[in-house]
Scaffold this motif. Structure first.
Motif, PDB file in Angstrom:
ATOM      1  N   THR A  27       0.859  -1.188   0.000  1.00 50.99           N
ATOM      2  CA  THR A  27       0.000   0.000   0.000  1.00 50.99           C
ATOM      3  C   THR A  27       0.892   1.233   0.000  1.00 50.99           C
ATOM      4  OG1 THR A  27      -0.101  -0.135   2.413  1.00 50.99           O
ATOM      5  CG2 THR A  27      -1.959  -1.075   1.192  1.00 50.99           C
ATOM      6  N   MET A  28       0.406   2.290  -0.645  1.00 50.00           N
ATOM      7  CA  MET A  28       1.257   3.464  -0.837  1.00 50.00           C
ATOM      8  C   MET A  28       0.487   4.772  -0.697  1.00 50.00           C
ATOM      9  SD  MET A  28       3.489   2.200  -4.109  1.00 50.00           S
ATOM     10  CE  MET A  28       2.083   1.377  -4.842  1.00 50.00           C
ATOM     11  N   ALA A  29       1.280   5.826  -0.430  1.00 49.89           N
ATOM     12  CA  ALA A  29       0.801   7.196  -0.558  1.00 49.89           C
ATOM     13  C   ALA A  29       1.750   7.882  -1.526  1.00 49.89           C
ATOM     14  CB  ALA A  29       0.827   7.915   0.794  1.00 49.89           C
ATOM     15  N   CYS A  30       1.221   8.698  -2.435  1.00 54.21           N
ATOM     16  CA  CYS A  30       2.087   9.418  -3.361  1.00 54.21           C
ATOM     17  C   CYS A  30       1.823  10.916  -3.249  1.00 54.21           C
ATOM     18  CB  CYS A  30       1.863   8.946  -4.799  1.00 54.21           C
ATOM     19  SG  CYS A  30       3.023   9.737  -5.946  1.00 54.21           S
ATOM     20  N   HIS A  31       2.924  11.652  -3.007  1.00 54.02           N
ATOM     21  CA  HIS A  31       2.835  13.103  -2.823  1.00 54.02           C
ATOM     22  C   HIS A  31       3.109  13.870  -4.112  1.00 54.02           C
ATOM     23  CE1 HIS A  31       2.941  12.928   1.672  1.00 54.02           C
ATOM     24  NE2 HIS A  31       3.685  11.854   1.474  1.00 54.02           N
ATOM     25  N   CYS A  32       3.246  13.205  -5.257  1.00 47.71           N
ATOM     26  CA  CYS A  32       3.650  13.927  -6.478  1.00 47.71           C
ATOM     27  C   CYS A  32       2.572  14.926  -6.907  1.00 47.71           C
ATOM     28  CB  CYS A  32       3.992  12.953  -7.607  1.00 47.71           C
ATOM     29  SG  CYS A  32       2.590  12.350  -8.573  1.00 47.71           S
ATOM     30  N   THR A  33       2.985  15.932  -7.646  1.00 48.19           N
ATOM     31  CA  THR A  33       2.027  16.978  -8.031  1.00 48.19           C
ATOM     32  C   THR A  33       0.926  16.417  -8.937  1.00 48.19           C
ATOM     33  OG1 THR A  33       3.510  17.637  -9.819  1.00 48.19           O
ATOM     34  CG2 THR A  33       3.641  18.907  -7.773  1.00 48.19           C
ATOM     35  N   GLY A  34       1.246  15.386  -9.731  1.00 43.46           N
ATOM     36  CA  GLY A  34       0.211  14.759 -10.570  1.00 43.46           C
ATOM     37  C   GLY A  34      -0.882  14.142  -9.715  1.00 43.46           C
ATOM     38  N   CYS A  35      -0.491  13.427  -8.672  1.00 43.27           N
ATOM     39  CA  CYS A  35      -1.480  12.831  -7.765  1.00 43.27           C
ATOM     40  C   CYS A  35      -2.238  13.906  -7.000  1.00 43.27           C
ATOM     41  CB  CYS A  35      -0.812  11.859  -6.800  1.00 43.27           C
ATOM     42  SG  CYS A  35      -0.419  10.263  -7.540  1.00 43.27           S
ATOM     43  N   GLN A  36      -1.543  14.979  -6.621  1.00 41.86           N
ATOM     44  CA  GLN A  36      -2.240  16.068  -5.919  1.00 41.86           C
ATOM     45  C   GLN A  36      -3.379  16.595  -6.780  1.00 41.86           C
ATOM     46  OE1 GLN A  36       0.468  19.186  -4.701  1.00 41.86           O
ATOM     47  NE2 GLN A  36       1.911  17.705  -3.864  1.00 41.86           N
ATOM     48  N   ARG A  37      -3.106  16.774  -8.082  1.00 38.13           N
ATOM     49  CA  ARG A  37      -4.134  17.346  -8.946  1.00 38.13           C
ATOM     50  C   ARG A  37      -5.250  16.349  -9.216  1.00 38.13           C
ATOM     51  NH1 ARG A  37       0.303  20.828 -12.399  1.00 38.13           N
ATOM     52  NH2 ARG A  37       0.226  22.574 -10.945  1.00 38.13           N
ATOM     53  N   MET A  38      -4.879  15.100  -9.499  1.00 42.27           N
ATOM     54  CA  MET A  38      -5.917  14.116  -9.832  1.00 42.27           C
ATOM     55  C   MET A  38      -6.771  13.737  -8.639  1.00 42.27           C
ATOM     56  SD  MET A  38      -4.037  11.859 -12.751  1.00 42.27           S
ATOM     57  CE  MET A  38      -4.821  10.387 -12.246  1.00 42.27           C
ATOM     58  N   SER A  39      -6.215  13.806  -7.442  1.00 36.89           N
ATOM     59  CA  SER A  39      -6.998  13.432  -6.262  1.00 36.89           C
ATOM     60  C   SER A  39      -7.590  14.664  -5.582  1.00 36.89           C
ATOM     61  CB  SER A  39      -6.122  12.651  -5.271  1.00 36.89           C
ATOM     62  OG  SER A  39      -5.059  13.460  -4.816  1.00 36.89           O
ATOM     63  N   SER A  40      -7.267  15.854  -6.076  1.00 42.24           N
ATOM     64  CA  SER A  40      -7.726  17.109  -5.449  1.00 42.24           C
ATOM     65  C   SER A  40      -7.365  17.145  -3.978  1.00 42.24           C
ATOM     66  CB  SER A  40      -9.247  17.292  -5.600  1.00 42.24           C
ATOM     67  OG  SER A  40      -9.643  17.092  -6.926  1.00 42.24           O
ATOM     68  N   SER A  41      -6.209  16.594  -3.650  1.00 35.61           N
ATOM     69  CA  SER A  41      -5.826  16.544  -2.240  1.00 35.61           C
ATOM     70  C   SER A  41      -4.308  16.590  -2.119  1.00 35.61           C
ATOM     71  CB  SER A  41      -6.399  15.280  -1.598  1.00 35.61           C
ATOM     72  OG  SER A  41      -6.251  15.335  -0.200  1.00 35.61           O
ATOM     73  N   ALA A  42      -3.799  16.489  -0.895  1.00 41.76           N
ATOM     74  CA  ALA A  42      -2.367  16.642  -0.676  1.00 41.76           C
ATOM     75  C   ALA A  42      -1.562  15.446  -1.171  1.00 41.76           C
ATOM     76  CB  ALA A  42      -2.088  16.875   0.803  1.00 41.76           C
ATOM     77  N   PHE A  43      -2.201  14.261  -1.183  1.00 40.39           N
ATOM     78  CA  PHE A  43      -1.523  13.058  -1.687  1.00 40.39           C
ATOM     79  C   PHE A  43      -2.588  12.048  -2.063  1.00 40.39           C
ATOM     80  CE2 PHE A  43      -1.526  13.005   2.996  1.00 40.39           C
ATOM     81  CZ  PHE A  43      -2.251  11.852   3.256  1.00 40.39           C
ATOM     82  N   SER A  44      -2.183  11.044  -2.840  1.00 35.09           N
ATOM     83  CA  SER A  44      -3.113   9.973  -3.196  1.00 35.09           C
ATOM     84  C   SER A  44      -2.761   8.725  -2.394  1.00 35.09           C
ATOM     85  CB  SER A  44      -3.036   9.663  -4.695  1.00 35.09           C
ATOM     86  OG  SER A  44      -1.835   8.977  -4.990  1.00 35.09           O
ATOM     87  N   LEU A  45      -3.741   7.857  -2.213  1.00 32.28           N
ATOM     88  CA  LEU A  45      -3.537   6.592  -1.516  1.00 32.28           C
ATOM     89  C   LEU A  45      -3.825   5.456  -2.474  1.00 32.28           C
ATOM     90  CD1 LEU A  45      -5.399   7.404   1.805  1.00 32.28           C
ATOM     91  CD2 LEU A  45      -2.924   7.146   1.520  1.00 32.28           C
ATOM     92  N   SER A  46      -3.015   4.407  -2.443  1.00 32.91           N
ATOM     93  CA  SER A  46      -3.265   3.292  -3.342  1.00 32.91           C
ATOM     94  C   SER A  46      -2.884   1.963  -2.701  1.00 32.91           C
ATOM     95  CB  SER A  46      -2.504   3.475  -4.662  1.00 32.91           C
ATOM     96  OG  SER A  46      -1.112   3.467  -4.426  1.00 32.91           O
ATOM     97  N   ALA A  47      -3.439   0.901  -3.300  1.00 37.24           N
ATOM     98  CA  ALA A  47      -3.101  -0.475  -2.927  1.00 37.24           C
ATOM     99  C   ALA A  47      -2.845  -1.214  -4.229  1.00 37.24           C
ATOM    100  CB  ALA A  47      -4.249  -1.125  -2.154  1.00 37.24           C
ATOM    101  N   ALA A  48      -1.661  -1.839  -4.346  1.00 37.00           N
ATOM    102  CA  ALA A  48      -1.293  -2.567  -5.571  1.00 37.00           C
ATOM    103  C   ALA A  48      -1.850  -3.984  -5.473  1.00 37.00           C
ATOM    104  CB  ALA A  48       0.221  -2.582  -5.729  1.00 37.00           C
TER     105      ALA A  48
END
Ligand SMILES: [Zn+2]
Ligand SMILES: [Zn+2]
Length: 153
Positions: A27-48
């Motif tokens: 499981t991950m959190a990504c702080h990249c600016t692409g994820c910030q924009r797509m998630s409309s938040s500070a970071f995205s959360l994911s599970a592979a």
């Protein structure tokens, strides 16, 4: 393994639903600016999730985001970003942890792109990288994840 299975999830409006029948590799959190924009938040959360352990059970997600070789899937009605099929990595699907109905145990084990993140945005992930982990680190991270008990599990 701390993941209750199967698990179901869906978008904000409920038109697209999915089922997860295999535990994540990590499981991950990504702080990249692409994820910030797509998630409309500070970071995205994911599970592979292993690719054969994921299925869309209702609705027809559409491609959004970058429309590139990495495919970002969204609900066509409410436009929630739901999951990603990364370029050249067809053995897993990166689902957005926030789309799962019961989010218990989905805390991020690895956080990426700390260098692009908000200074105040803390995820509690035990492994943190300024950019991405080196390619040869993933095997150890996935092993570590299997042995980890996430907060709230
Ligand atoms: Zn929707
Ligand atoms: Zn990202």
């Amino acid at each position: 393994m701390h993941w209750k299975l199967p698990r179901e999830g869906g978008c904000r409006c409920g038109q697209v639903r999915f089922k997860v029948s295999a535990a994540p590799y990590v499981t991950m959190a990504c702080h990249c600016t692409g994820c910030q924009r797509m998630s409309s938040s500070a970071f995205s959360l994911s599970a592979a999730i292993p690719a054969d352990g994921f299925e869309v059970t209702q609705g027809e997600p559409v491609i959004g985001g970058l429309h590139g070789a990495t495919r970002h899937y969204f609900c066509p009605r409410c436009m929630s970003w739901m999951f990603t099929r990364p370029e050249g990595l067809d053995w897993f699907v990166n689902i957005r942890s926030t789309m799962i109905d019961d989010t218990g145990g989905t805390a991020p084990f690895v956080e990426t792109w700390r260098a692009e993140g908000f200074a105040w945005a803390k995820t509690g992930a035990p492994h943190s990288f300024e950019k991405l982990p080196p390619d040869d680190a993933w095997e150890g991270l996935m092993k570590g994840y299997r042995e980890w008990t996430p907060p709230g599990a």
